[in-house]
Scaffold this motif. Structure first.
Motif, short mmCIF file in Angstrom:
data_model
loop_
_atom_site.label_atom_id
_atom_site.label_comp_id
_atom_site.label_asym_id
_atom_site.label_seq_id
_atom_site.Cartn_x
_atom_site.Cartn_y
_atom_site.Cartn_z
N GLU A 1 0.85 -1.19 0.00
CA GLU A 1 0.00 0.00 0.00
C GLU A 1 0.88 1.24 0.00
O GLU A 1 2.08 1.15 0.27
N PRO A 2 0.31 2.41 -0.32
CA PRO A 2 1.09 3.64 -0.27
C PRO A 2 1.63 3.88 1.15
O PRO A 2 1.00 3.51 2.13
N LEU A 3 2.82 4.47 1.22
CA LEU A 3 3.50 4.68 2.50
C LEU A 3 3.75 6.16 2.76
O LEU A 3 4.00 6.94 1.85
N ARG A 4 3.72 6.52 4.05
CA ARG A 4 4.12 7.86 4.48
C ARG A 4 5.64 7.89 4.63
O ARG A 4 6.30 6.85 4.67
N GLU B 1 7.04 5.77 7.41
CA GLU B 1 6.99 4.33 7.11
C GLU B 1 8.13 3.92 6.18
O GLU B 1 8.74 2.86 6.36
N ARG C 1 1.96 10.70 -5.32
CA ARG C 1 1.64 10.97 -3.92
C ARG C 1 0.24 11.52 -3.79
O ARG C 1 -0.23 12.26 -4.66
N LYS D 1 -2.33 13.28 -0.79
CA LYS D 1 -2.35 13.89 0.54
C LYS D 1 -3.51 13.32 1.35
O LYS D 1 -4.64 13.24 0.87
N SER D 2 -3.19 12.93 2.57
CA SER D 2 -4.19 12.44 3.50
C SER D 2 -3.95 13.16 4.82
O SER D 2 -2.97 12.89 5.51
N TYR E 1 1.64 13.14 3.11
CA TYR E 1 1.53 12.50 1.80
C TYR E 1 1.73 11.00 1.97
O TYR E 1 2.49 10.54 2.82
N HIS E 2 1.05 10.25 1.11
CA HIS E 2 1.26 8.82 0.98
C HIS E 2 1.87 8.59 -0.40
O HIS E 2 1.32 9.09 -1.40
N TYR E 3 2.97 7.88 -0.45
CA TYR E 3 3.72 7.69 -1.68
C TYR E 3 3.58 6.26 -2.20
O TYR E 3 3.55 5.31 -1.43
N ARG E 4 3.52 6.16 -3.54
CA ARG E 4 3.49 4.85 -4.18
C ARG E 4 4.24 4.94 -5.52
O ARG E 4 4.35 6.04 -6.09
#
Length: 119
Positions: A20-23, A26, A56, A58-59, A63-66
């Motif tokens: 899953e996307p990571l901060r 993480e 990325r 934004k949450s 940001y959550h990156y993938r």
């Protein structure tokens, strides 16, 4: 050049292995054996986003990156960009073909035959 540095490659490996996307935090925690600052990983992820290797979202405040694609897709895209920005792409291809392994040449021959058959 659109290539990746050692740390960028390590960060991409973390993202490709993730489900899953990571901060940023993480990613930092998953970079085994490295003592890095949070801001260093954040900068690397920003650079990878600028290079279009990661997406990325934004949450909240983070940001959550993938990855922007699979390893193979992104490497192929980078090669394509390198050819497109070269002043002599035919010369680049010639140098590549001369340095290609027998296996790589076999793959290229197969693709050329497939394209020829479609015509």
């Amino acid at each position: 050049m659109n290539g990746l540095g050692e740390l960028e490659a390590a960060v991409m490996d973390v993202l490709w292995q993730a489900d899953e996307p990571l901060r940023v935090r993480e990613v930092l925690n998953r970079l085994a054996g490295r003592t890095l600052a949070y801001t260093t990983v954040m900068t690397v992820l920003d650079n990878l986003h600028r290079k279009q290797w990661v997406l990325r979202d934004k949450s909240g405040k983070a940001y959550h990156y993938r990855p922007a694609g699979s390893r193979e897709e992104l490497v192929a895209r980078t090669l394509r960009r390198m050819l497109e920005t070269s002043l002599q792409p035919d010369v680049v291809l010639l140098h590549f073909a001369r340095s290609a392994s027998d296996r790589e040449l076999a793959v290229l021959r197969q693709v050329l035959e497939e394209r020829s058959d479609r015509r």
